[in-house]
Structure formats: structure tokens, C-alpha cells
Motif scaffolding. Structure first.
Motif, PDB file in Angstrom:
ATOM      1  N   GLY A 208      -6.723  12.827   5.051  1.00 13.22           N
ATOM      2  CA  GLY A 208      -7.987  12.120   5.134  1.00 13.22           C
ATOM      3  C   GLY A 208      -7.851  10.718   5.703  1.00 13.22           C
ATOM      4  O   GLY A 208      -8.817   9.953   5.734  1.00 13.22           O
ATOM      5  N   ILE A 209      -6.641  10.374   6.171  1.00 12.88           N
ATOM      6  CA  ILE A 209      -6.424   9.065   6.787  1.00 12.88           C
ATOM      7  C   ILE A 209      -6.805   9.152   8.258  1.00 12.88           C
ATOM      8  O   ILE A 209      -6.316  10.011   8.988  1.00 12.88           O
ATOM      9  CB  ILE A 209      -4.948   8.638   6.655  1.00 12.88           C
ATOM     10  N   ALA A 210      -7.694   8.288   8.695  1.00 19.26           N
ATOM     11  CA  ALA A 210      -8.205   8.343  10.064  1.00 19.26           C
ATOM     12  C   ALA A 210      -7.085   8.155  11.082  1.00 19.26           C
ATOM     13  O   ALA A 210      -6.113   7.431  10.839  1.00 19.26           O
ATOM     14  CB  ALA A 210      -9.272   7.281  10.265  1.00 19.26           C
ATOM     15  N   THR A 211      -7.222   8.829  12.225  1.00 17.75           N
ATOM     16  CA  THR A 211      -6.221   8.720  13.295  1.00 17.75           C
ATOM     17  C   THR A 211      -6.450   7.440  14.097  1.00 17.75           C
ATOM     18  O   THR A 211      -6.872   7.461  15.239  1.00 17.75           O
ATOM     19  CB  THR A 211      -6.300   9.941  14.239  1.00 17.75           C
ATOM     20  N   ASN A 212      -6.149   6.336  13.459  1.00 19.74           N
ATOM     21  CA  ASN A 212      -6.314   5.041  14.133  1.00 19.74           C
ATOM     22  C   ASN A 212      -5.007   4.266  14.076  1.00 19.74           C
ATOM     23  O   ASN A 212      -3.952   4.817  13.772  1.00 19.74           O
ATOM     24  CB  ASN A 212      -7.453   4.250  13.467  1.00 19.74           C
ATOM     25  N   GLY A 213      -5.098   2.987  14.343  1.00 22.62           N
ATOM     26  CA  GLY A 213      -3.904   2.166  14.388  1.00 22.62           C
ATOM     27  C   GLY A 213      -3.172   2.076  13.061  1.00 22.62           C
ATOM     28  O   GLY A 213      -1.948   1.923  13.029  1.00 22.62           O
ATOM     29  N   LYS A 214      -3.908   2.192  11.950  1.00 20.05           N
ATOM     30  CA  LYS A 214      -3.264   2.101  10.636  1.00 20.05           C
ATOM     31  C   LYS A 214      -2.345   3.296  10.401  1.00 20.05           C
ATOM     32  O   LYS A 214      -1.236   3.148   9.884  1.00 20.05           O
ATOM     33  CB  LYS A 214      -4.324   2.007   9.542  1.00 20.05           C
ATOM     34  N   LEU A 215      -2.822   4.488  10.767  1.00 22.45           N
ATOM     35  CA  LEU A 215      -1.985   5.674  10.614  1.00 22.45           C
ATOM     36  C   LEU A 215      -0.762   5.574  11.524  1.00 22.45           C
ATOM     37  O   LEU A 215       0.350   5.904  11.116  1.00 22.45           O
ATOM     38  CB  LEU A 215      -2.776   6.946  10.937  1.00 22.45           C
ATOM     39  N   THR A 216      -0.972   5.112  12.741  1.00 21.60           N
ATOM     40  CA  THR A 216       0.148   4.940  13.673  1.00 21.60           C
ATOM     41  C   THR A 216       1.186   3.998  13.106  1.00 21.60           C
ATOM     42  O   THR A 216       2.397   4.273  13.162  1.00 21.60           O
ATOM     43  CB  THR A 216      -0.360   4.395  15.022  1.00 21.60           C
ATOM     44  N   LYS A 217       0.739   2.886  12.524  1.00 20.74           N
ATOM     45  CA  LYS A 217       1.679   1.912  11.943  1.00 20.74           C
ATOM     46  C   LYS A 217       2.447   2.525  10.779  1.00 20.74           C
ATOM     47  O   LYS A 217       3.676   2.351  10.668  1.00 20.74           O
ATOM     48  CB  LYS A 217       0.930   0.672  11.457  1.00 20.74           C
ATOM     49  N   MET A 218       1.753   3.243   9.905  1.00 23.54           N
ATOM     50  CA  MET A 218       2.434   3.833   8.756  1.00 23.54           C
ATOM     51  C   MET A 218       3.463   4.873   9.187  1.00 23.54           C
ATOM     52  O   MET A 218       4.572   4.922   8.649  1.00 23.54           O
ATOM     53  CB  MET A 218       1.406   4.434   7.791  1.00 23.54           C
TER      54      MET A 218
ATOM     55  N   ASN B  87       0.843  -1.208   0.000  1.00 24.30           N
ATOM     56  CA  ASN B  87       0.000   0.000   0.000  1.00 24.30           C
ATOM     57  C   ASN B  87       0.872   1.250   0.000  1.00 24.30           C
ATOM     58  O   ASN B  87       0.665   2.205   0.762  1.00 24.30           O
ATOM     59  CB  ASN B  87      -0.933   0.008   1.220  1.00 24.30           C
ATOM     60  N   SER B  88       1.889   1.253  -0.863  1.00 20.69           N
ATOM     61  CA  SER B  88       2.880   2.328  -0.870  1.00 20.69           C
ATOM     62  C   SER B  88       2.277   3.691  -1.198  1.00 20.69           C
ATOM     63  O   SER B  88       2.825   4.723  -0.809  1.00 20.69           O
ATOM     64  CB  SER B  88       3.996   2.009  -1.869  1.00 20.69           C
ATOM     65  N   GLU B  89       1.126   3.707  -1.896  1.00 23.94           N
ATOM     66  CA  GLU B  89       0.510   4.985  -2.251  1.00 23.94           C
ATOM     67  C   GLU B  89       0.171   5.800  -1.014  1.00 23.94           C
ATOM     68  O   GLU B  89       0.315   7.028  -1.009  1.00 23.94           O
ATOM     69  CB  GLU B  89      -0.762   4.753  -3.082  1.00 23.94           C
ATOM     70  N   LYS B  90      -0.294   5.147   0.036  1.00 32.50           N
ATOM     71  CA  LYS B  90      -0.637   5.855   1.271  1.00 32.50           C
ATOM     72  C   LYS B  90       0.612   6.396   1.964  1.00 32.50           C
ATOM     73  O   LYS B  90       0.600   7.502   2.515  1.00 32.50           O
ATOM     74  CB  LYS B  90      -1.408   4.929   2.224  1.00 32.50           C
ATOM     75  N   TYR B  91       1.665   5.607   1.953  1.00 31.47           N
ATOM     76  CA  TYR B  91       2.917   6.060   2.546  1.00 31.47           C
ATOM     77  C   TYR B  91       3.449   7.281   1.802  1.00 31.47           C
ATOM     78  O   TYR B  91       3.909   8.256   2.419  1.00 31.47           O
ATOM     79  CB  TYR B  91       3.949   4.927   2.513  1.00 31.47           C
ATOM     80  N   ILE B  92       3.391   7.224   0.476  1.00 32.11           N
ATOM     81  CA  ILE B  92       3.850   8.350  -0.329  1.00 32.11           C
ATOM     82  C   ILE B  92       2.973   9.575  -0.075  1.00 32.11           C
ATOM     83  O   ILE B  92       3.483  10.702   0.018  1.00 32.11           O
ATOM     84  CB  ILE B  92       3.842   7.975  -1.826  1.00 32.11           C
ATOM     85  N   GLN B  93       1.667   9.369   0.055  1.00 32.96           N
ATOM     86  CA  GLN B  93       0.758  10.493   0.340  1.00 32.96           C
ATOM     87  C   GLN B  93       1.122  11.180   1.647  1.00 32.96           C
ATOM     88  O   GLN B  93       1.131  12.417   1.736  1.00 32.96           O
ATOM     89  CB  GLN B  93      -0.697   9.989   0.400  1.00 32.96           C
ATOM     90  N   ILE B  94       1.453  10.396   2.670  1.00 35.95           N
ATOM     91  CA  ILE B  94       1.836  10.960   3.963  1.00 35.95           C
ATOM     92  C   ILE B  94       3.121  11.782   3.827  1.00 35.95           C
ATOM     93  O   ILE B  94       3.209  12.919   4.301  1.00 35.95           O
ATOM     94  CB  ILE B  94       2.022   9.834   5.010  1.00 35.95           C
ATOM     95  N   VAL B  95       4.112  11.212   3.169  1.00 38.26           N
ATOM     96  CA  VAL B  95       5.404  11.895   3.013  1.00 38.26           C
ATOM     97  C   VAL B  95       5.243  13.179   2.206  1.00 38.26           C
ATOM     98  O   VAL B  95       5.794  14.231   2.567  1.00 38.26           O
ATOM     99  CB  VAL B  95       6.417  10.944   2.341  1.00 38.26           C
ATOM    100  N   GLU B  96       4.493  13.120   1.117  1.00 37.42           N
ATOM    101  CA  GLU B  96       4.290  14.302   0.281  1.00 37.42           C
ATOM    102  C   GLU B  96       3.561  15.400   1.046  1.00 37.42           C
ATOM    103  O   GLU B  96       3.855  16.590   0.881  1.00 37.42           O
ATOM    104  CB  GLU B  96       3.511  13.936  -0.981  1.00 37.42           C
ATOM    105  N   THR B  97       2.628  15.026   1.884  1.00 34.62           N
ATOM    106  CA  THR B  97       1.869  15.998   2.680  1.00 34.62           C
ATOM    107  C   THR B  97       2.762  16.682   3.704  1.00 34.62           C
ATOM    108  O   THR B  97       2.719  17.908   3.865  1.00 34.62           O
ATOM    109  CB  THR B  97       0.690  15.301   3.392  1.00 34.62           C
ATOM    110  N   ILE B  98       3.574  15.912   4.403  1.00 32.83           N
ATOM    111  CA  ILE B  98       4.463  16.483   5.420  1.00 32.83           C
ATOM    112  C   ILE B  98       5.524  17.369   4.777  1.00 32.83           C
ATOM    113  O   ILE B  98       5.871  18.424   5.326  1.00 32.83           O
ATOM    114  CB  ILE B  98       5.127  15.360   6.243  1.00 32.83           C
TER     115      ILE B  98
END
Length: 279
Positions: free
Chosen positions: A76-86, A48-59
């Protein structure tokens, strides 16, 4: 500052060419060796590298970094365990740096992009590939390149905090390194536009080093306006944090500070060579 010292990337440099030509050849030439390294890198490391790239590009769009809540709001990624893991994955892999906010006034830490190649790619390669095979050579004195150099030099300094402390003579002093900023609307100063300190070293011996980090191709010159900017930052810092420790302005530059009448505001000085003294 481009390759982050990665041995494989460095091995691709050809000593027959100068620095600018090497960068053009590897990153901007059509089908250059490293033109598509970004996507390959993230796809290899993360499902799911697209989400990781989205986070990096946003920051990366925010120089001072973003909190976890701000990252969630902007992606738009919910503040749950998935965001914490990424976020943890990106920190553990060296793409992001977690940075505490001074005095722990903010519960959330600040996340900044810390991977050199990622910063270079997002600033220069992503939207330029194939347009100009001599892009790097053609932007020697480009404001965009100067802005990138300033940001990346800051990351370089944060990767060498131990060397900075050694140069300051405080290796044996218990300290905590953090960041600090205040928005204009948060300050009680009239007509405040806000303020930011690149690096704060809070020491057990009741001294706080407020570190200004400046990249320059020559000695950095403190003029009247910058002198006033530093004084305003100190004032805003004291007002916001109610700091009662001794403030010591510390300049971290590439080639030192030019000696003029405004030089006296600097208490301590660190230069680029100090970051690599142990090599």
C-alpha cells in the motif's frame, strides 16, 4: 546462513556447546543475546523503521522476489520517491538485493531479501520467541528448516557469483547474471504450471548457464521426476525467451551430484567448497 558472517554475532558462539545448542542459547532462550536483534537493527538504521520492516516482510513471503510495482501493491506504499528511497536504503544496507530479469523483458528489476539474519528471524524467531527454548534443536529434520536452508543457500550462492564463474572457467568472459521465471498462464505449453530458474548466467561467448541451486545434507540425487522438471524448465525458457544460445545446465549443490543414470543432464557442477576456495 544464520549470521551472515557478522563478526559480532560469531563472537557470541561458545565452543563449549554444539551448533544447535548455540543457536538455541542465542536466539530462542528467553532474553537470549540476539533474540531482539531484529528490531534493534532496523530501528538503529532507519527512521520510520516500521515501513522498512513492512517492505522486507512482504518481499520475504515470495521466494522469487517482487518487483517495485508488486511491492507497492502489496504494502500500500505509493510508487513515488519515498518508496524508491526506502528500497535504495535497504539495498545499500545489504538487506535487499536487486536482480535483473533475464533478457530485460521486464522493465522492473526483482527485489529479494538477501540479509541472512533477517531471513532467519522472519522464518523462525518472530512467531516463536519464548515458546520453545530448544526450538532449533527440535527441528533438525523439520520441513520448514529444510525449506529455509534451500532459500538461504540460494542467497549464499548469489553472494559468491565471482567464485561460481571462476569454477566454471568463465571469469574472463563478459557475462550478466539474472533471474527468470514464468507463470503458468504466461506459457504456451499445455497445462503449464510455470517455471523458474534460480540463476541465469548469460555469456558473451553465446552460452547460457541455467543454474539450479540445491541444498542437501548429502550428495544430491537427480531422479526421474527431477530430470523431467529440468527438461521442462529448459523448454519453457527457450519458448519464453526465444534463446538461440547454447544452454548448459549447471548444478550448484552443497556436496555434489550422485552419480546415476540421470546425472548426464548436468553440464557443469559447483559445490559449496568452491564458494570459499579463496579463504
Amino acid at each position: 546462513m544464520i549470521m551472515g558472517g557478522i563478526p559480532f554475532y560469531l563472537s557470541l558462539l561458545d565452543p563449549k556447546y554444539d551448533f544447535n545448542v548455540n543457536i538455541d542459547r542465542l536466539f530462542f532462550k528467553l532474553k537470549g543475546e540476539l533474540w531482539n536483534e531484529f528490531n534493534h537493527l532496523y530501528q538503529t538504521l532507519f527512521s520510520n523503521s516500521e515501513k522498512y520492516i513492512q517492505i522486507v516482510e512482504t518481499i520475504e513471503k515470495k521466494k522469487s522476489g517482487l518487483t517495485r510495482t508488486e511491492i507497492s501493491d502489496k504494502t500500500g506504499i505509493a510508487t513515488n520517491g519515498k518508496l524508491t528511497k526506502m528500497l535504495n536504503d535497504l539495498v545499500d544496507s545489504g538487506f535487499l538485493r536487486k536482480y535483473p530479469f533475464y533478457d530485460k523483458k521486464k522493465k522492473e528489476t526483482i527485489y529479494q531479501v538477501s540479509d541472512y539474519y533477517t531471513l532467519f528471524y522472519l522464518r523462525f524467531i518472530k512467531d516463536n520467541y519464548g515458546k520453545d527454548e530448544h526450538a532449533w534443536s527440535n527441528m533438525n529434520d523439520n520441513p520448514k528448516r529444510r525449506a529455509w536452508a534451500g532459500l538461504t543457500f540460494e542467497q549464499l550462492c548469489k553472494d559468491h557469483i565471482n567464485e561460481i564463474k571462476q569454477k566454471l572457467g568463465i571469469s574472463g568472459v563478459l557475462s550478466e547474471t539474472s533471474t527468470w521465471y514464468i507463470k503458468g498462464s504466461q506459457s504456451d505449453m499445455e497445462d503449464s504450471k510455470g517455471a523458474q530458474i534460480d540463476m541465469v548466467i548469460d555469456r558473451r561467448d553465446h552460452v547460457v548457464n541455467l543454474c539450479e541451486i540445491k541444498f542437501s545434507v548429502n550428495e544430491f540425487e537427480i531422479d526421474k521426476n527431477y530430470d523431467m522438471a529440468i527438461r521442462n524448465k529448459i523448454d519453457a525458457f527457450n519458448r519464453d525467451t526465444n534463446c538461440r544460445k547454447t544452454i548448459q545446465v549447471t548444478m550448484i549443490t552443497t556436496y555434489g551430484i550422485k552419480n546415476n543414470k540421470y546425472r548426464g543432464i548436468v553440464g557443469k557442477e559447483v559445490v559449496l567448497d568452491d564458494l570459499f576456495h579463496s579463504i
